[in-house]
Design a protein around this motif. Structure first.
Motif, short mmCIF file in Angstrom:
data_model
loop_
_atom_site.label_atom_id
_atom_site.label_comp_id
_atom_site.label_asym_id
_atom_site.label_seq_id
_atom_site.Cartn_x
_atom_site.Cartn_y
_atom_site.Cartn_z
N ALA A 87 13.73 -44.63 -41.84
CA ALA A 87 14.64 -43.50 -42.01
C ALA A 87 15.63 -43.36 -40.86
CB ALA A 87 13.83 -42.21 -42.15
N ILE A 88 15.19 -43.63 -39.64
CA ILE A 88 16.03 -43.35 -38.47
C ILE A 88 16.71 -44.60 -37.92
CG2 ILE A 88 16.07 -42.38 -36.14
CD1 ILE A 88 15.50 -40.34 -38.39
N LEU A 89 15.97 -45.69 -37.77
CA LEU A 89 16.53 -46.89 -37.14
C LEU A 89 17.28 -47.77 -38.13
CD1 LEU A 89 13.49 -47.86 -34.88
CD2 LEU A 89 15.54 -46.59 -34.23
N GLN A 90 16.88 -47.72 -39.38
CA GLN A 90 17.52 -48.49 -40.45
C GLN A 90 17.35 -49.99 -40.26
OE1 GLN A 90 21.46 -46.75 -40.73
NE2 GLN A 90 20.65 -44.82 -41.42
N ASP A 91 18.34 -50.72 -39.71
CA ASP A 91 18.24 -52.18 -39.74
C ASP A 91 18.11 -52.85 -38.39
OD1 ASP A 91 20.77 -51.69 -38.81
OD2 ASP A 91 21.80 -53.06 -40.14
N SER A 92 18.21 -52.12 -37.29
CA SER A 92 18.16 -52.77 -35.98
C SER A 92 17.51 -51.87 -34.93
CB SER A 92 19.57 -53.17 -35.51
OG SER A 92 20.42 -52.04 -35.46
N THR A 93 17.12 -52.50 -33.84
CA THR A 93 16.40 -51.78 -32.78
C THR A 93 17.35 -51.01 -31.88
OG1 THR A 93 16.55 -53.67 -31.27
CG2 THR A 93 14.61 -53.57 -32.71
N GLN A 94 16.80 -50.00 -31.24
CA GLN A 94 17.45 -49.38 -30.08
C GLN A 94 17.00 -50.18 -28.87
OE1 GLN A 94 19.72 -47.06 -31.75
NE2 GLN A 94 19.30 -45.88 -29.92
N THR A 95 17.91 -50.76 -28.12
CA THR A 95 17.50 -51.63 -27.02
C THR A 95 17.85 -51.05 -25.65
OG1 THR A 95 17.75 -53.57 -28.44
CG2 THR A 95 17.70 -53.97 -26.08
N LEU A 96 19.10 -50.72 -25.44
CA LEU A 96 19.53 -50.21 -24.14
C LEU A 96 20.57 -49.11 -24.29
CD1 LEU A 96 20.26 -53.50 -22.13
CD2 LEU A 96 18.23 -52.04 -21.89
N ARG A 97 20.61 -48.27 -23.30
CA ARG A 97 21.78 -47.42 -23.06
C ARG A 97 22.32 -47.87 -21.71
NH1 ARG A 97 22.27 -43.20 -26.64
NH2 ARG A 97 20.46 -42.99 -28.03
#
Length: 434
Positions: A87-97
């Motif tokens: 629901a939130i990430l969909q198709d890819s990871t959160q990696t860095l800010r």
């Protein structure tokens, strides 16, 4: 529209409702069969058992037993984490800010577990830091601790209980190889931290408070291939410097508002590993990535509350959901809420994709050696911790029906394998006669 046509349409509509309900109800023999399998005098009468069978086509409950009672779900918790990630990430990871600052790139990890872990496609870090001489790493965005709420403290040296961190490297694990009667480890920097002991231990064991390790040369077996490391911001910077060849420094600096976001790896391979192999580490990091995406912080509790209020407000019973993996015994779900979750997944995902994410009986993941049949019929997530075993998912019957089910067991004194065998017997009955 004529009155005759209106009456005809209403008649057809009422017939379809009655027909649908008739199709979704059990016969007397089917009901008695399940009562005999699950009721008084059965194997399942000696401990707490909850069961629900639900027709996904007619959207009707066919059978339930203790479906309103809360059970410890163990790794079936990952079904909730799966939904949150989709629901939130969909198709890819959160990696860095990240934020450039002259020849320095300031970064904040977003929880992506894929860097140097298993054989996942690696984030293209060079894309963002190749033009910078120094990488400054901060973990000031981490709110939740390294261990989840309610995890057992004495699991700290088992690979299924690796610590959570903002920017994990190699799953936050130490790799162990047996060479003769001694261990060799990777990263090799930890070789100097290994000591011998006269205690009768069979594996390389880590000290509770530090990355120091002990083994007994006389009793060393070396079956444990991985040991969780004690994580820290400084250790992340040191390991990353060895890997990248760039200068890394650790500085606990708050995340500024004018930063950029890097989403580095495809999500589906991580979800498949999490679900098929029941990877606890990925599940925990998944919720951190969800939290980062929504709140820009790594906060499991806040992410869970958001998902519950936004997507799970309509479940039959509100779950007590505290972690991503199911390691915690504080998680409590009812069978009917589990079935409600399966229906949500069934509605939002193409059927083939859902089956690729769920272990398949006799074929994949944690069900590879059970529910074996020429035609796979069970697609479900398992959950096992001491004295608790659950199976939640979808079953396809010989009559062409597709049912969601939740089969949850607690407080038994049998072995988990004995409970699994009896669960399989019931599911075979459902496949053959329903």
């Amino acid at each position: 529209m004529t009155k005759f046509l209106q009456i005809r349409i209403i008649t057809i509509f009422l017939f379809l409702i009655v027909f649908q309900q008739a199709q979704a109800q059990l016969t007397r023999d089917q009901y008695i069969q399940l009562e005999n399998a699950l009721g008084e005098g059965s194997f399942f009468s000696g401990h707490l058992t909850g069961f629900m069978l639900y027709d996904l086509d007619s959207q009707r409950v066919l059978y339930e037993k203790n479906s309103q009672i809360n059970f410890i779900p163990a790794s079936t918790t990952k079904l909730f984490t799966l939904f949150a990630a989709l629901a939130i990430l969909q198709d890819s990871t959160q990696t860095l800010r990240y934020l450039p600052a002259g020849d320095t790139l300031k970064i904040w990890g977003a929880g992506d577990p894929s860097w140097k872990y298993l054989s996942f496609r690696q984030p293209d870090f060079e894309k963002i830091w190749k033009n910078y001489r120094v990488i400054q790493f901060s973990d000031a965005n981490q709110v939740s601790p390294a261990f989840g709420y309610g995890w057992q403290w004495d699991d700290y040296y088992y690979d299924y209980s690796a610590e959570r961190s903002p920017l994990p490297i190699a799953g936050n694990l130490l790799e162990v190889k047996k060479v003769g009667n001694r261990p060799e480890v990777l990263p090799s920097r930890f070789q100097k931290s290994i000591r011998t002991t006269t205690l009768p231990i069979k594996e390389l064991e880590r000290d509770f408070h530090s990355n120091t390790f002990s083994y007994n040369p006389s009793t060393f077996v070396g079956r444990e291939k991985y040991i969780p490391l004690l994580t820290s911001g400084n250790l992340t910077a040191e390991l990353a410097q060895e890997i990248t060849g760039k200068k890394w420094i650790y500085k606990k600096e708050p995340l500024p508002p004018n930063h950029k976001v890097f989403r580095g790896a495809p999500l589906v391979p991580l979800l498949q590993e999490m679900m098929l192999e029941s990877d606890n580490f990925i599940a925990e990091q998944m919720l951190w990535m969800v939290s980062d995406r929504i709140f820009k912080t790594l906060d499991t509790e806040r992410a869970i509350e958001f998902i519950k209020k936004t997507y799970f407000f309509d479940l039959p019973d509100q779950p007590k959901w505290v972690d991503g993996s199911g390691l915690s015994r504080h998680n409590l779900f009812t069978p009917r809420s589990m079935v409600g979750l399966i229906e949500k997944l069934y509605r939002i995902l193409p059927e083939a994709q859902l089956y690729q994410l769920l272990p398949t009986g006799g074929k994949t993941g944690t069900l590879k050696n059970s529910f074996q049949a020429a035609q796979p019929y069970v697609f479900a997530k398992t959950g096992t911790i001491s004295n608790h075993y659950s199976l939640v998912g979808i079953i396809k019957t010989n009559r062409g029906k597709t049912y969601a089910f939740a089969f949850m067991n607690s407080n038994y004194l049998h072995s988990a394998s004995a409970v699994r065998r009896e669960v399989e017997k019931v599911m075979i009955q459902v496949r053959d006669f329903f």
